[in-house]
Design a protein around this motif. Structure first.
Motif, PDB file in Angstrom:
ATOM      1  N   ALA A   1      62.768  32.653  15.028  1.00  0.00           N
ATOM      2  CA  ALA A   1      61.483  32.745  14.336  1.00  0.00           C
ATOM      3  C   ALA A   1      61.602  32.362  12.863  1.00  0.00           C
ATOM      4  CB  ALA A   1      60.916  34.157  14.466  1.00  0.00           C
ATOM      5  N   PHE A   2      62.795  32.489  12.264  1.00  0.00           N
ATOM      6  CA  PHE A   2      62.986  32.063  10.878  1.00  0.00           C
ATOM      7  C   PHE A   2      62.751  30.563  10.710  1.00  0.00           C
ATOM      8  CE2 PHE A   2      65.490  36.029  10.512  1.00  0.00           C
ATOM      9  CZ  PHE A   2      64.952  36.521   9.331  1.00  0.00           C
ATOM     10  N   TYR A   3      63.005  29.791  11.768  1.00  0.00           N
ATOM     11  CA  TYR A   3      62.899  28.345  11.698  1.00  0.00           C
ATOM     12  C   TYR A   3      61.554  27.835  12.209  1.00  0.00           C
ATOM     13  CZ  TYR A   3      67.960  28.876  11.261  1.00  0.00           C
ATOM     14  OH  TYR A   3      69.214  29.265  10.865  1.00  0.00           O
ATOM     15  N   THR A   4      60.845  28.635  13.007  1.00  0.00           N
ATOM     16  CA  THR A   4      59.584  28.184  13.605  1.00  0.00           C
ATOM     17  C   THR A   4      58.360  28.657  12.846  1.00  0.00           C
ATOM     18  OG1 THR A   4      59.549  30.093  15.094  1.00  0.00           O
ATOM     19  CG2 THR A   4      60.605  28.084  15.900  1.00  0.00           C
ATOM     20  N   GLY A   5      58.519  29.640  11.963  1.00  0.00           N
ATOM     21  CA  GLY A   5      57.380  30.176  11.246  1.00  0.00           C
ATOM     22  C   GLY A   5      56.846  31.434  11.900  1.00  0.00           C
ATOM     23  N   PRO A   6      55.971  32.190  11.195  1.00  0.00           N
ATOM     24  CA  PRO A   6      55.512  33.481  11.706  1.00  0.00           C
ATOM     25  C   PRO A   6      54.638  33.402  12.945  1.00  0.00           C
ATOM     26  CG  PRO A   6      54.337  32.884   9.696  1.00  0.00           C
ATOM     27  CD  PRO A   6      55.432  31.887   9.869  1.00  0.00           C
ATOM     28  N   THR A   7      53.776  32.372  13.044  1.00  0.00           N
ATOM     29  CA  THR A   7      52.846  32.291  14.177  1.00  0.00           C
ATOM     30  C   THR A   7      53.593  32.020  15.482  1.00  0.00           C
ATOM     31  OG1 THR A   7      51.145  31.430  12.702  1.00  0.00           O
ATOM     32  CG2 THR A   7      50.806  31.154  15.063  1.00  0.00           C
ATOM     33  N   VAL A   8      54.338  30.908  15.501  1.00  0.00           N
ATOM     34  CA  VAL A   8      55.115  30.581  16.697  1.00  0.00           C
ATOM     35  C   VAL A   8      56.193  31.633  16.930  1.00  0.00           C
ATOM     36  CG1 VAL A   8      56.580  28.830  17.779  1.00  0.00           C
ATOM     37  CG2 VAL A   8      54.655  28.134  16.363  1.00  0.00           C
ATOM     38  N   GLY A   9      56.766  32.161  15.853  1.00  0.00           N
ATOM     39  CA  GLY A   9      57.794  33.197  15.991  1.00  0.00           C
ATOM     40  C   GLY A   9      57.261  34.453  16.652  1.00  0.00           C
ATOM     41  N   GLY A  10      56.022  34.842  16.297  1.00  0.00           N
ATOM     42  CA  GLY A  10      55.425  36.015  16.936  1.00  0.00           C
ATOM     43  C   GLY A  10      55.203  35.810  18.421  1.00  0.00           C
ATOM     44  N   LEU A  11      54.742  34.603  18.796  1.00  0.00           N
ATOM     45  CA  LEU A  11      54.545  34.294  20.216  1.00  0.00           C
ATOM     46  C   LEU A  11      55.882  34.262  20.956  1.00  0.00           C
ATOM     47  CD1 LEU A  11      51.839  31.499  19.926  1.00  0.00           C
ATOM     48  CD2 LEU A  11      51.503  33.877  20.606  1.00  0.00           C
ATOM     49  N   LEU A  12      56.917  33.681  20.326  1.00  0.00           N
ATOM     50  CA  LEU A  12      58.241  33.660  20.945  1.00  0.00           C
ATOM     51  C   LEU A  12      58.780  35.070  21.107  1.00  0.00           C
ATOM     52  CD1 LEU A  12      59.947  30.649  19.117  1.00  0.00           C
ATOM     53  CD2 LEU A  12      59.303  30.775  21.519  1.00  0.00           C
ATOM     54  N   ASN A  13      58.540  35.910  20.107  1.00  0.00           N
ATOM     55  CA  ASN A  13      59.028  37.283  20.176  1.00  0.00           C
ATOM     56  C   ASN A  13      58.387  38.026  21.339  1.00  0.00           C
ATOM     57  OD1 ASN A  13      60.381  39.589  19.525  1.00  0.00           O
ATOM     58  ND2 ASN A  13      59.422  39.888  17.534  1.00  0.00           N
ATOM     59  N   ALA A  14      57.067  37.859  21.491  1.00  0.00           N
ATOM     60  CA  ALA A  14      56.383  38.526  22.602  1.00  0.00           C
ATOM     61  C   ALA A  14      56.839  37.968  23.947  1.00  0.00           C
ATOM     62  CB  ALA A  14      54.868  38.367  22.448  1.00  0.00           C
ATOM     63  N   THR A  15      57.032  36.643  24.016  1.00  0.00           N
ATOM     64  CA  THR A  15      57.405  36.011  25.282  1.00  0.00           C
ATOM     65  C   THR A  15      58.805  36.418  25.727  1.00  0.00           C
ATOM     66  OG1 THR A  15      55.999  34.111  24.783  1.00  0.00           O
ATOM     67  CG2 THR A  15      57.680  33.816  26.478  1.00  0.00           C
ATOM     68  N   PHE A  16      59.787  36.238  24.840  1.00  0.00           N
ATOM     69  CA  PHE A  16      61.150  36.580  25.218  1.00  0.00           C
ATOM     70  C   PHE A  16      61.365  38.092  25.262  1.00  0.00           C
ATOM     71  CE2 PHE A  16      61.942  32.149  24.123  1.00  0.00           C
ATOM     72  CZ  PHE A  16      62.820  31.783  25.122  1.00  0.00           C
ATOM     73  N   GLY A  17      60.527  38.842  24.537  1.00  0.00           N
ATOM     74  CA  GLY A  17      60.606  40.295  24.659  1.00  0.00           C
ATOM     75  C   GLY A  17      60.216  40.766  26.046  1.00  0.00           C
ATOM     76  N   ASN A  18      59.330  39.996  26.709  1.00  0.00           N
ATOM     77  CA  ASN A  18      58.913  40.320  28.071  1.00  0.00           C
ATOM     78  C   ASN A  18      59.682  39.542  29.126  1.00  0.00           C
ATOM     79  OD1 ASN A  18      56.860  42.108  27.247  1.00  0.00           O
ATOM     80  ND2 ASN A  18      55.474  40.403  26.854  1.00  0.00           N
ATOM     81  N   ALA A  19      60.673  38.751  28.691  1.00  0.00           N
ATOM     82  CA  ALA A  19      61.412  37.923  29.654  1.00  0.00           C
ATOM     83  C   ALA A  19      62.125  38.766  30.695  1.00  0.00           C
ATOM     84  CB  ALA A  19      62.416  37.035  28.909  1.00  0.00           C
ATOM     85  N   THR A  20      62.674  39.923  30.275  1.00  0.00           N
ATOM     86  CA  THR A  20      63.402  40.780  31.210  1.00  0.00           C
ATOM     87  C   THR A  20      62.498  41.259  32.333  1.00  0.00           C
ATOM     88  OG1 THR A  20      64.804  41.517  29.385  1.00  0.00           O
ATOM     89  CG2 THR A  20      64.849  42.829  31.409  1.00  0.00           C
ATOM     90  N   GLU A  21      61.301  41.764  31.974  1.00  0.00           N
ATOM     91  CA  GLU A  21      60.374  42.247  33.001  1.00  0.00           C
ATOM     92  C   GLU A  21      59.921  41.121  33.923  1.00  0.00           C
ATOM     93  OE1 GLU A  21      60.262  42.855  29.762  1.00  0.00           O
ATOM     94  OE2 GLU A  21      59.202  44.708  29.287  1.00  0.00           O
TER      95      GLU A  21
END
Length: 439
Positions: A114-134
């Motif tokens: 997220a440091f390299y993609t910016g806050p908007t895309v980083g937030g979406l990546l965080n939510a997506t990969f945060g739910n990757a396990t489930e």
């Protein structure tokens, strides 16, 4: 004499010169490559050493910067126990324990990216990969035909994020900042609450149709309605992503700018620990390893339920989501302690919204493709639990501020939900029917 000796010396020097030129011509005639200077060799050695040092540093950061990594060996142990024995209880516990640090490191690698993609895309990546396990666990369970495990694990993820993760964030932030009121963007929170209520509506109608037996075609109408509603939910989530990406500045930028002015020194200290391609590489490795352990986890859920005398519903709704949300737990509490509640809500409520509006309908569509009758009929008990949870959270978020008491109430609500599922008998679970007869 002197002249003859001088001529002899000159003759010897000429012979040495000719001999050396002959040697050079012979070497070049053999096709030998020109000899490299010592500077080039040293440069290559330095580049090799720098690459090795970079790899060594990445491994040290990934595997030795978190105390949870002490559980990493549990993953290989689960595979070893599965090969040597048939004790499903131990295989389940070891694979569950092995996924915990992987889920945490997955969230960490996403934050690095997220440091390299910016806050908007980083937030979406965080939510997506945060739910990757489930999502990975759900796909394996769906492939095995375990529809109730899929439904209950996704439901449990929403309950865990909205009550447990958000409750811990509010409680931790409220304790640390007890001398002031913590505030967050009320508009964004209300929007996410509206999406969660829309998801509850899509789950409520199939459950009511099934319970009241008011289907036009019994056994088929619920499935058809579920697939239609799932497509609508995916369209709504896509529109939400488009709106979020195109209007992100209007939603977040004023508060972010104010935060940078107040706490600019703290933000300047934050920097990525690994490179962008290193983040992508570790994301791939962690996701692959979670996928491997998820297969062992799903295959032993029913056997572990019998061995440990715990309902499958409790394992699916409570235990699996807690493991999958390890990264959200750490991140949400950390940001709340730093008085960054907007990020905490983005992690907790954003993940819940993604599971409700994307994870659940995506599972229905995947089941449709592979011929598995996955639907939105989560049974009345689970649907009522989700409805009450979303209403409680919506009321907590409507005023735009938080304190430790709100966090405590959310945590106590989660304890009530956990206790309810521990004594709940799932009518469609084979493993729970002996418990009903014995009770």
């Amino acid at each position: 004499m002197g002249s003859s000796e001088g001529r002899a010396v000159l003759q010897l020097e000429d012979e040495d010169l000719v001999r050396s030129e002959h040697f050079d011509r012979k070497t070049s005639s053999l096709g030998a490559a020109p000899q490299r200077s010592s500077y080039d060799v040293e440069a290559d050695d330095d580049s090799r050493k720098s690459i090795l040092n970079s790899i060594k540093r990445n491994i040290q950061i990934v595997f030795f910067s978190s105390k949870l990594n002490i559980l990493v060996p549990c993953g290989p142990l689960a595979i070893l126990v599965d090969e040597l024995t048939d004790h499903h209880g131990w295989i389940f516990i070891l694979s569950l324990s092995g996924i915990i640090p992987l889920a945490e490191r997955l969230g960490w690698a996403t934050e690095q990216l997220a440091f390299y993609t910016g806050p908007t895309v980083g937030g979406l990546l965080n939510a997506t990969f945060g739910n990757a396990t489930e999502l990975i666990i759900s796909m394996y369970a769906l492939k095995s035909g375990m529809i109730r495990v899929v439904q209950q694990s996704l439901l449990g993820s929403i309950l865990s994020n909205t009550l447990l993760v958000l409750g811990c964030a509010f409680f931790g932030g409220g304790i640390v900042h007890s001398n002031k009121e913590q505030v967050f963007n009320k508009g964004t929170a209300v929007m996410n609450s509206g999406l969660l209520l829309m998801a509850v509506m899509c789950l409520l109608f199939p459950a009511v149709l099934h319970v009241t037996h008011t289907e036009v075609h019994f056994g088929k109408s619920v499935l058809a309605l579920s697939r239609f509603s799932s497509c609508i939910m995916l369209v709504a989530y896509g529109a939400y992503l488009f709106f979020q990406l195109t209007n992100q500045k209007n939603l977040y930028m004023p508060m972010a700018e104010e935060e940078d002015q107040i706490d600019g020194s703290l933000d300047n200290e934050e920097a990525p620990e690994i490179s962008k391609w290193g983040s992508i590489l570790w994301l791939s490795v962690m996701t692959l390893w979670i996928a491997v352990l998820s297969e062992y986890l799903v295959n032993t859920i029913e056997g572990a339920s019998i061995a440990m005398n715990i309902p499958v519903a409790f394992i699916s709704v409570i235990l699996l989501p807690i493991v999958g949300n390890a990264a959200e737990h750490a991140g949400a509490v950390m940001f709340a302690v730093k008085d960054k509640l907007d990020i905490s809500l983005g992690v907790a409520i954003g993940s819940s919204t993604q599971i409700a509006m994307f994870g659940i309908p995506f599972s229905v569509v995947v089941g449709w493709i592979i011929g598995c009758p996955m639907n939105l009929d989560f049974q009345m008990f689970e649907t009522a639990t989700l409805l009450m949870t979303v209403l409680v959270v919506a009321f907590m978020l409507q005023d735009g501020n938080s304190n430790y008491f709100k966090g405590l109430m959310l945590l106590l609500c989660y304890l009530i939900v956990a206790a309810s599922f521990f004594v709940h008998i799932d009518p469609e679970s084979i493993q729970d029917k002996p418990r009903k007869q014995n009770g």
